[in-house]
Every structure is written in C-alpha cells, then in structure tokens.
Motif scaffolding. Structure first.
Motif, PDB file in Angstrom:
ATOM      1  N   ASP A 109       0.827  -1.208   0.000  1.00 48.30           N
ATOM      2  CA  ASP A 109       0.000   0.000   0.000  1.00 48.30           C
ATOM      3  C   ASP A 109       0.864   1.261   0.000  1.00 48.30           C
ATOM      4  O   ASP A 109       0.476   2.279  -0.579  1.00 48.30           O
ATOM      5  CB  ASP A 109      -0.924   0.011   1.212  1.00 48.30           C
ATOM      6  CG  ASP A 109      -2.112  -0.917   1.036  1.00 48.30           C
ATOM      7  OD1 ASP A 109      -2.352  -1.333  -0.112  1.00 48.30           O
ATOM      8  OD2 ASP A 109      -2.789  -1.238   2.025  1.00 48.30           O
ATOM      9  N   MET A 110       2.019   1.212   0.639  1.00 47.49           N
ATOM     10  CA  MET A 110       2.904   2.369   0.622  1.00 47.49           C
ATOM     11  C   MET A 110       3.455   2.606  -0.785  1.00 47.49           C
ATOM     12  O   MET A 110       3.608   3.760  -1.215  1.00 47.49           O
ATOM     13  CB  MET A 110       4.047   2.171   1.613  1.00 47.49           C
ATOM     14  CG  MET A 110       3.637   2.263   3.074  1.00 47.49           C
ATOM     15  SD  MET A 110       2.912   3.861   3.508  1.00 47.49           S
ATOM     16  CE  MET A 110       4.339   4.928   3.339  1.00 47.49           C
ATOM     17  N   LEU A 111       3.740   1.530  -1.509  1.00 43.32           N
ATOM     18  CA  LEU A 111       4.189   1.682  -2.894  1.00 43.32           C
ATOM     19  C   LEU A 111       3.094   2.330  -3.742  1.00 43.32           C
ATOM     20  O   LEU A 111       3.367   3.192  -4.583  1.00 43.32           O
ATOM     21  CB  LEU A 111       4.577   0.316  -3.476  1.00 43.32           C
ATOM     22  CG  LEU A 111       5.812  -0.349  -2.868  1.00 43.32           C
ATOM     23  CD1 LEU A 111       5.999  -1.747  -3.450  1.00 43.32           C
ATOM     24  CD2 LEU A 111       7.055   0.492  -3.118  1.00 43.32           C
ATOM     25  N   GLN A 112       1.855   1.925  -3.502  1.00 47.33           N
ATOM     26  CA  GLN A 112       0.744   2.547  -4.219  1.00 47.33           C
ATOM     27  C   GLN A 112       0.606   4.018  -3.830  1.00 47.33           C
ATOM     28  O   GLN A 112       0.298   4.870  -4.676  1.00 47.33           O
ATOM     29  CB  GLN A 112      -0.555   1.810  -3.922  1.00 47.33           C
ATOM     30  CG  GLN A 112      -1.743   2.313  -4.749  1.00 47.33           C
ATOM     31  CD  GLN A 112      -3.006   1.518  -4.472  1.00 47.33           C
ATOM     32  OE1 GLN A 112      -3.410   1.407  -3.318  1.00 47.33           O
ATOM     33  NE2 GLN A 112      -3.606   0.969  -5.512  1.00 47.33           N
ATOM     34  N   SER A 113       0.867   4.341  -2.576  1.00 50.34           N
ATOM     35  CA  SER A 113       0.787   5.728  -2.119  1.00 50.34           C
ATOM     36  C   SER A 113       1.825   6.595  -2.804  1.00 50.34           C
ATOM     37  O   SER A 113       1.575   7.768  -3.095  1.00 50.34           O
ATOM     38  CB  SER A 113       0.976   5.789  -0.597  1.00 50.34           C
ATOM     39  OG  SER A 113      -0.048   5.083   0.075  1.00 50.34           O
ATOM     40  N   VAL A 114       3.003   6.035  -3.067  1.00 52.60           N
ATOM     41  CA  VAL A 114       4.034   6.773  -3.805  1.00 52.60           C
ATOM     42  C   VAL A 114       3.534   7.115  -5.201  1.00 52.60           C
ATOM     43  O   VAL A 114       3.730   8.237  -5.694  1.00 52.60           O
ATOM     44  CB  VAL A 114       5.335   5.954  -3.867  1.00 52.60           C
ATOM     45  CG1 VAL A 114       6.344   6.617  -4.809  1.00 52.60           C
ATOM     46  CG2 VAL A 114       5.949   5.809  -2.478  1.00 52.60           C
ATOM     47  N   LEU A 115       2.872   6.149  -5.848  1.00 57.19           N
ATOM     48  CA  LEU A 115       2.318   6.395  -7.180  1.00 57.19           C
ATOM     49  C   LEU A 115       1.245   7.479  -7.131  1.00 57.19           C
ATOM     50  O   LEU A 115       1.174   8.340  -8.010  1.00 57.19           O
ATOM     51  CB  LEU A 115       1.736   5.101  -7.755  1.00 57.19           C
ATOM     52  CG  LEU A 115       2.717   3.966  -8.040  1.00 57.19           C
ATOM     53  CD1 LEU A 115       1.969   2.734  -8.550  1.00 57.19           C
ATOM     54  CD2 LEU A 115       3.774   4.391  -9.051  1.00 57.19           C
ATOM     55  N   VAL A 116       0.402   7.445  -6.099  1.00 51.86           N
ATOM     56  CA  VAL A 116      -0.655   8.448  -5.964  1.00 51.86           C
ATOM     57  C   VAL A 116      -0.059   9.830  -5.772  1.00 51.86           C
ATOM     58  O   VAL A 116      -0.501  10.814  -6.391  1.00 51.86           O
ATOM     59  CB  VAL A 116      -1.581   8.082  -4.786  1.00 51.86           C
ATOM     60  CG1 VAL A 116      -2.537   9.231  -4.479  1.00 51.86           C
ATOM     61  CG2 VAL A 116      -2.370   6.823  -5.101  1.00 51.86           C
ATOM     62  N   LEU A 117       0.960   9.941  -4.916  1.00 53.93           N
ATOM     63  CA  LEU A 117       1.605  11.236  -4.700  1.00 53.93           C
ATOM     64  C   LEU A 117       2.232  11.754  -5.993  1.00 53.93           C
ATOM     65  O   LEU A 117       2.153  12.951  -6.297  1.00 53.93           O
ATOM     66  CB  LEU A 117       2.677  11.114  -3.619  1.00 53.93           C
ATOM     67  CG  LEU A 117       2.199  11.070  -2.167  1.00 53.93           C
ATOM     68  CD1 LEU A 117       3.383  10.922  -1.224  1.00 53.93           C
ATOM     69  CD2 LEU A 117       1.404  12.312  -1.815  1.00 53.93           C
ATOM     70  N   ALA A 118       2.845  10.849  -6.755  1.00 50.32           N
ATOM     71  CA  ALA A 118       3.460  11.260  -8.024  1.00 50.32           C
ATOM     72  C   ALA A 118       2.396  11.767  -8.998  1.00 50.32           C
ATOM     73  O   ALA A 118       2.594  12.788  -9.679  1.00 50.32           O
ATOM     74  CB  ALA A 118       4.225  10.088  -8.638  1.00 50.32           C
ATOM     75  N   ALA A 119       1.247  11.071  -9.052  1.00 47.40           N
ATOM     76  CA  ALA A 119       0.170  11.489  -9.957  1.00 47.40           C
ATOM     77  C   ALA A 119      -0.395  12.842  -9.546  1.00 47.40           C
ATOM     78  O   ALA A 119      -0.593  13.736 -10.391  1.00 47.40           O
ATOM     79  CB  ALA A 119      -0.939  10.434  -9.972  1.00 47.40           C
TER      80      ALA A 119
END
Length: 253
Positions: A109-119
């Motif tokens: 989930d933290m990896l997904q959060s990194v993607l969300v922050l980047a988007a």
C-alpha cells in the motif's frame, strides 16, 4: 530473526503486488479518484475561506495530505477478506514471522501511495502549482506525507482485524471522512467557529498539511510544524502497530 522476518514480509509484499496485475482497475481507481477530488475542490466547489494568496499553493499540499488519510478501504477489505476466506489461517500454519502478512500488505500500500503522490504532484504542476523550498524541502515534505500514510494504514489494519468481516468495513470507513474534512486541508481554521477551529488544530492531518505547506513555500520553515508532523504519526504508530500485531497473533489458528 530479523532477516527471517524481512524475508517473510517481502514474500507477502510480492503477493500483494501480484494482486495488482490481476486487478488493475483498483489501482487505476486509486490513482484517478484523488485527482478528481483535487480538480473538484479546486475548480468546481472552490473553497479556501480565509486563505491569503494563491489558493493552489494552499490546496495542493492539503489535498496531498488528505489523500494520505483516504483510501484505506482497499487495505481493510483485503485484510478482512483474507480473514473470512481462511487465507490468514493457512499462512499462520506456516513457519512465518508473526505480522509478516500485515507488513507485506502495508508495504504494498505504501508503494501505491508513492504512485498516488506522483500522480497528484504531476497534476498540480500541470495546473500551474510550483514548489519554492528546494529539492531537500520537497523530499522532506513527501517523507512527512508517507509517514502520515504509514500511520493511517496501521490504524486501518487494526480496525480491519477488529471488524473481521468485509461488510463491516464500510461502517468503520465512515470514521475516516470526519478526520479528513475536520482539518485545514481545504480551509483555514481562522475562517471557522472557534470551537471547530480548535478541533481542526488538534487533527494530526492538519499538522502534516501545515508542515508540508511550510516546506513547499519560499518562506523559512517553522521547525515546530515539522516536528509536530513527525510526532503525531509516530505516536499513532506506537499505539496501533503493536495493537494490530497483537490482535493478529491472537487470531485462532
């Protein structure tokens, strides 16, 4: 023992990442939904009562912090589904470190959060928002956002273990919305009634949003804001991480 636990946790992380490949729609929705919120609050609903200067400079950091509080239902549903389907029982029958399943879920989930922050950052830049604090301040702001997200994830994991069933997740998830909107993410506490402004000031999300705004701005950073944005998530982790691991350890085999 530490290497053993890390290996088990990484195995569980790869299991969660494999789910991404089989269910890409969930990943896409997790990326698109916060972008829609940002555009909606920035251009349709408006807001920013009491905000001085450019609203985007206030909104974007607030939306980044708000997004780190939202979206826990995916984590909670995944945990409760593993419980009801007996997956956790099978894992616990194996020679696996306690809590590796939970750690693997949180890392994915933290990896997904990194993607969300980047988007979200990319959309903010496309809208004309800019940071002024330099690369180090930018990375520090992202670190604070991810630290807050990590704390929120373990709150969600603990609540999922308490709820036990996927159908109970919606009732628990409702609690996240007051935490998100009773904050300074979208408007300043000074524009609110005194009692409401006090509640907003005590919200951990508000501390993270304020510190992130400071780090993104050209003005000198208020170190007190940064330290409070570190202390709140660490305090929440100190409470909910052991509670979640203990609750998981007490599940019937």
């Amino acid at each position: 023992m530490t290497t053993y636990a890390l290996t088990d946790s990484w195995t569980m992380t790869r299991r969660e990442l494999a789910h991404w490949a089989r269910q890409p729609v969930q990943v896409v929705v997790a990326l698109v939904f916060p972008v829609m919120l940002m555009l909606m609050f920035g251009y349709l609903i408006g807001g920013g009562r009491g905000v001085q200067g450019e609203y985007l400079d206030y909104l974007i950091p607030g939306m980044l912090a708000l997004t780190m509080a939202f979206g826990l239902e995916g984590t909670m549903i995944a945990v409760t589904q593993d419980l009801t389907k007996g997956v956790v029982d099978r894992f616990r029958s194996m020679p696996m470190a306690d809590g590796a399943v939970l750690v693997g879920r949180s890392v994915a989930d933290m990896l997904q959060s990194v993607l969300v922050l980047a988007a979200l950052t990319g959309v903010g830049l496309a809208l004309g928002w800019r940071t002024h604090g330099g690369p180090a301040a930018f990375l520090a702001a992202m670190g604070l956002l991810l630290l807050f997200r990590f704390a929120m994830l373990w709150i969600g994991i603990h609540l999922a273990l308490v709820a036990g069933r996927p159908e109970m997740v919606q009732a628990v998830q409702i609690l996240v919305w007051p935490v998100g909107f009773l904050s300074n993410a979208l408007a300043t506490p000074a524009s609110m009634p005194d009692w409401l402004g006090t509640v907003v000031d005590w919200n951990p999300l508000s501390h993270t949003a304020t510190a992130v705004r400071d780090l993104f701005a050209a003005d000198p950073v208020d170190t007190a804001d940064v330290w409070s944005a570190v202390a709140w998530p660490l305090g929440l982790l100190a409470v909910f991480f052991p509670l979640a691991v203990r609750r998981f350890g007490r599940l019937s085999r």
